[in-house]
Design a protein around this motif. Sequence first.
Motif, PDB file in Angstrom:
ATOM      1  N   VAL A   1       0.748  -1.142  -0.170  1.00 46.60           N
ATOM      2  CA  VAL A   1       0.049  -0.109  -0.141  1.00 46.60           C
ATOM      3  C   VAL A   1       0.955   1.390  -0.122  1.00 46.60           C
ATOM      4  O   VAL A   1       0.534   2.393  -0.731  1.00 46.60           O
ATOM      5  N   HIS A   2       1.958   1.190   0.820  1.00 44.50           N
ATOM      6  CA  HIS A   2       2.908   2.454   0.776  1.00 44.50           C
ATOM      7  C   HIS A   2       3.518   2.575  -0.474  1.00 44.50           C
ATOM      8  O   HIS A   2       3.496   4.052  -0.796  1.00 44.50           O
ATOM      9  N   LYS A   3       3.570   1.681  -1.340  1.00 41.92           N
ATOM     10  CA  LYS A   3       4.168   1.903  -2.799  1.00 41.92           C
ATOM     11  C   LYS A   3       3.240   2.560  -3.518  1.00 41.92           C
ATOM     12  O   LYS A   3       3.410   3.208  -4.275  1.00 41.92           O
TER      13      LYS A   3
ATOM     14  N   THR B   1      11.413   4.887  16.138  1.00 43.02           N
ATOM     15  CA  THR B   1      10.688   4.721  17.076  1.00 43.02           C
ATOM     16  C   THR B   1       9.623   3.710  16.866  1.00 43.02           C
ATOM     17  O   THR B   1       8.590   3.015  17.460  1.00 43.02           O
ATOM     18  N   THR B   2       9.303   3.346  15.554  1.00 42.89           N
ATOM     19  CA  THR B   2       8.455   2.088  14.991  1.00 42.89           C
ATOM     20  C   THR B   2       9.243   0.859  14.707  1.00 42.89           C
ATOM     21  O   THR B   2      10.215   1.007  14.297  1.00 42.89           O
ATOM     22  N   GLN B   3       8.488  -0.149  15.209  1.00 41.05           N
ATOM     23  CA  GLN B   3       9.086  -1.487  14.997  1.00 41.05           C
ATOM     24  C   GLN B   3       8.997  -1.937  13.475  1.00 41.05           C
ATOM     25  O   GLN B   3       8.025  -1.600  12.980  1.00 41.05           O
ATOM     26  N   ILE B   4      10.223  -2.322  13.210  1.00 41.08           N
ATOM     27  CA  ILE B   4      10.441  -2.678  11.607  1.00 41.08           C
ATOM     28  C   ILE B   4       9.649  -4.236  11.397  1.00 41.08           C
ATOM     29  O   ILE B   4       9.838  -5.361  12.307  1.00 41.08           O
ATOM     30  N   LEU B   5       8.837  -4.347  10.651  1.00 45.31           N
ATOM     31  CA  LEU B   5       8.072  -5.298  10.212  1.00 45.31           C
ATOM     32  C   LEU B   5       8.506  -5.910   8.872  1.00 45.31           C
ATOM     33  O   LEU B   5       8.297  -7.104   8.701  1.00 45.31           O
TER      34      LEU B   5
ATOM     35  N   THR C   1       3.972   5.689   8.419  1.00 45.27           N
ATOM     36  CA  THR C   1       4.188   4.583   9.354  1.00 45.27           C
ATOM     37  C   THR C   1       4.623   3.457   8.600  1.00 45.27           C
ATOM     38  O   THR C   1       5.249   2.616   9.260  1.00 45.27           O
ATOM     39  N   LEU C   2       4.139   3.091   7.427  1.00 47.67           N
ATOM     40  CA  LEU C   2       4.828   1.909   6.538  1.00 47.67           C
ATOM     41  C   LEU C   2       5.990   2.087   6.427  1.00 47.67           C
ATOM     42  O   LEU C   2       7.108   0.988   6.229  1.00 47.67           O
ATOM     43  N   LEU C   3       6.570   3.259   6.063  1.00 44.39           N
ATOM     44  CA  LEU C   3       7.989   3.395   5.639  1.00 44.39           C
ATOM     45  C   LEU C   3       8.712   3.301   6.664  1.00 44.39           C
ATOM     46  O   LEU C   3      10.071   2.478   6.817  1.00 44.39           O
ATOM     47  N   CYS C   4       8.198   3.625   8.030  1.00 43.63           N
ATOM     48  CA  CYS C   4       9.120   3.760   9.153  1.00 43.63           C
ATOM     49  C   CYS C   4       9.276   2.077   9.643  1.00 43.63           C
ATOM     50  O   CYS C   4       9.949   1.667  10.513  1.00 43.63           O
ATOM     51  N   SER C   5       8.185   1.268   9.198  1.00 44.28           N
ATOM     52  CA  SER C   5       8.178  -0.124   9.422  1.00 44.28           C
ATOM     53  C   SER C   5       9.009  -0.785   8.566  1.00 44.28           C
ATOM     54  O   SER C   5       9.050  -2.113   8.673  1.00 44.28           O
ATOM     55  N   SER C   6       9.693  -0.336   7.644  1.00 43.69           N
ATOM     56  CA  SER C   6      10.266  -1.000   6.538  1.00 43.69           C
ATOM     57  C   SER C   6      12.001  -0.797   6.755  1.00 43.69           C
ATOM     58  O   SER C   6      12.409   0.322   7.244  1.00 43.69           O
TER      59      SER C   6
END
Length: 285
Positions: A97-99, A155-159, A128-133
């Motif tokens: 979705v972020h892409k 500060t965001t968990q990498i998923l 949020t999705l970029l910070c999770s990448s």
Amino acid sequence: MADVRSSFAFIIITLAKLSVPDPPLSLSELNAWTADGFSYGIDCMGPLSIHIISGCFALLSSTRVDYNRNMQQLFHAFYCHLQGGLNERSQLLKLGVHKKFLSILLDEGPNVRAQWNDMSSIHNVIATLLCSSNLNDMRQTLTGLAVDVPCPINTTQILLRTPDSEVKQLLQSENYCYLRKLLEEPTVMEMDDIVNLLKHVTWENARASKVVLMELLYYISSVHSADMKPYLVFLLHILLIKDTWQKKRIQLVLKGGPERDSLLDIILRSKSCHQKRAYLCMKCL
């Protein structure tokens, strides 16, 4: 009608949330969920939840969607789903979705943003999705070494732990065009969310750091003094990033660039006519 569409979006996201524990659908059941330009294969077996969100995602490429009337509701639906937790965030990352959202924002076509009054949802989802990448494929230390550790200041968990070349290409497109668009509207998200995204992208990234710092110097020198606060906050956070490029960033801000005044130049130029601007810059220093 906007309230009706928002209500339907809430119902869809609630249904997706409540159907997470459901068993996977059969292939015959999946055929009933086929949307425009989107089809399911044998490898797409999953619970109803993922297929509801997949159906919404397919609408982003559908010719039936009116960009000006419907896209804001779609963006808000994804934002609401994102707030559900790590499982929902992982679903959106797997769908890319972020892409898709980055591609929409970077598209300069006539349909894009023509009547979008509220851009906060799409920016929040992207951030949020970029910070999770994992963005390590964009990073390199001052000595030229590759970076293989996660960003310690995020500060965001990498998923999504495997770097994605498409995300790299979209972020670096037109000299980090997305970051420059984001800085044009610093109030589109909470300031802490923008700071976290900027730090995540610029850590051990010389090119992104230079682009962001040059843009910040431009806005600090040109916006009204009453609107300077977010840019000075962003600048301070970028300069406080502890990595191998920290000294270079500080030097860049103090010396300026070929087309940008340094922070010291801005102070000297403003001390007689724009004293508040000069004061705020000195306070930042």
